[in-house]
Design a protein around this motif. Structure first.
Motif, PDB file in Angstrom:
ATOM      1  N   TRP A 137       5.086  -1.621  -7.339  1.00 46.52           N
ATOM      2  CA  TRP A 137       3.744  -2.126  -6.604  1.00 46.52           C
ATOM      3  C   TRP A 137       3.364  -3.450  -7.012  1.00 46.52           C
ATOM      4  O   TRP A 137       2.902  -4.278  -6.160  1.00 46.52           O
ATOM      5  N   LEU A 180       0.833  -1.295  -0.016  1.00 43.72           N
ATOM      6  CA  LEU A 180       0.047   0.017  -0.049  1.00 43.72           C
ATOM      7  C   LEU A 180       0.924   1.384   0.115  1.00 43.72           C
ATOM      8  O   LEU A 180       0.555   2.413  -0.777  1.00 43.72           O
ATOM      9  N   ARG A 181       1.944   1.079   0.976  1.00 46.12           N
ATOM     10  CA  ARG A 181       2.714   2.227   0.827  1.00 46.12           C
ATOM     11  C   ARG A 181       3.643   2.494  -0.507  1.00 46.12           C
ATOM     12  O   ARG A 181       3.558   3.819  -1.152  1.00 46.12           O
ATOM     13  N   TYR A 201       2.324   1.932  -3.405  1.00 48.12           N
ATOM     14  CA  TYR A 201       1.382   2.135  -4.507  1.00 48.12           C
ATOM     15  C   TYR A 201       0.998   3.544  -4.089  1.00 48.12           C
ATOM     16  O   TYR A 201       0.736   4.337  -5.207  1.00 48.12           O
ATOM     17  N   GLN A 202       0.829   3.959  -2.828  1.00 49.08           N
ATOM     18  CA  GLN A 202       0.157   5.140  -2.639  1.00 49.08           C
ATOM     19  C   GLN A 202       1.204   6.363  -2.939  1.00 49.08           C
ATOM     20  O   GLN A 202       1.155   7.403  -3.463  1.00 49.08           O
ATOM     21  N   LEU A 203       2.650   6.160  -2.662  1.00 51.25           N
ATOM     22  CA  LEU A 203       3.800   6.779  -3.166  1.00 51.25           C
ATOM     23  C   LEU A 203       4.240   6.765  -4.300  1.00 51.25           C
ATOM     24  O   LEU A 203       5.206   7.856  -4.814  1.00 51.25           O
TER      25      LEU A 203
END
Length: 207
Positions: free
Chosen positions: A139, A122-123, A125-127
């Motif tokens: 990701w 998740l980190r 993907y979000q970053l």
């Protein structure tokens, strides 16, 4: 005698094995592909002074395929390294009990790893995390890890259920767990295999 629980376990084991076989085939194909690309890279740089752009980044991401996709298959067939010397000579019920304990510990560890690797995905993907050279998104590779670990968790759950059944019925036929051969059985199988190769070579059958 097989009951409804045994039948359900056998069906779940059979269908989950198909998924594991497919993942293992993908891992094998990834190894072959990486070998081909590696040879192409070496020949290209040596003979034609050219190289695959972003070769290192592609190799790093693709290596996750063969590093993780086969772990559930290996757990199913008992291919992981085992330390079972101390268990030799004990009763089958004690052996199955120790195997169940080991599987439950593994399930606890995998549960923690699934959560932590999912958060790691998740980190990334979000970053918008990416590789250094060609900015390849990482990701998808990080998503692969918790998914594969989830498949392994289900395999461990099937094995835990089978070990619990075997504790109740020690002499029953294993369904979802690997049958680990003793040293004596392994040696006998190797002898038979060697004799079979010798017969094929000489064309003669031993009495």
């Amino acid at each position: 005698m097989p009951g409804d629980g045994t039948t359900a376990l056998a069906v779940a084991h059979r269908y989950w094995s198909r998924l594991e076989d497919g993942m293992n085939l993908i891992a094998a194909a990834a190894i072959f592909f990486l070998m081909f690309v590696g040879v192409f890279q070496i020949v290209g740089r040596t003979a034609f002074n050219t190289a695959i752009y972003g070769y290192i980044d592609y190799m790093e991401q693709a290596s996750a395929l063969f590093a993780f996709l086969g772990i559930s298959y290996a757990q199913r067939v008992g291919a992981h390294i085992r330390m079972d010397l101390l268990l030799r000579g004990f009763s089958l019920r004690f052996l199955w009990s120790m195997e169940l304990f080991a599987v439950l510990v593994a399930m606890l560890a995998i549960t923690t790893l699934v959560d932590s690797t999912w958060q790691n995905f998740l980190r990334a993907y979000q970053l918008g995390d990416s590789t250094i050279d060609i900015k390849l998104p990482v990701w998808p590779t990080k998503l692969l890890v918790p998914l594969v670990l989830a498949v392994l968790w289900v395999r461990l759950a099937l094995q835990a259920a089978d070990y619990a059944r075997l504790i109740r019925h020690p002499n029953a036929q294993p369904i979802a767990v690997p049958v680990i051969e003793t040293i004596e059985v392994q040696a006998q199988n190797e002898i038979q295999e060697a004799l079979g190769r010798e017969e094929k070579t000489t064309g003669e059958k031993r009495p």
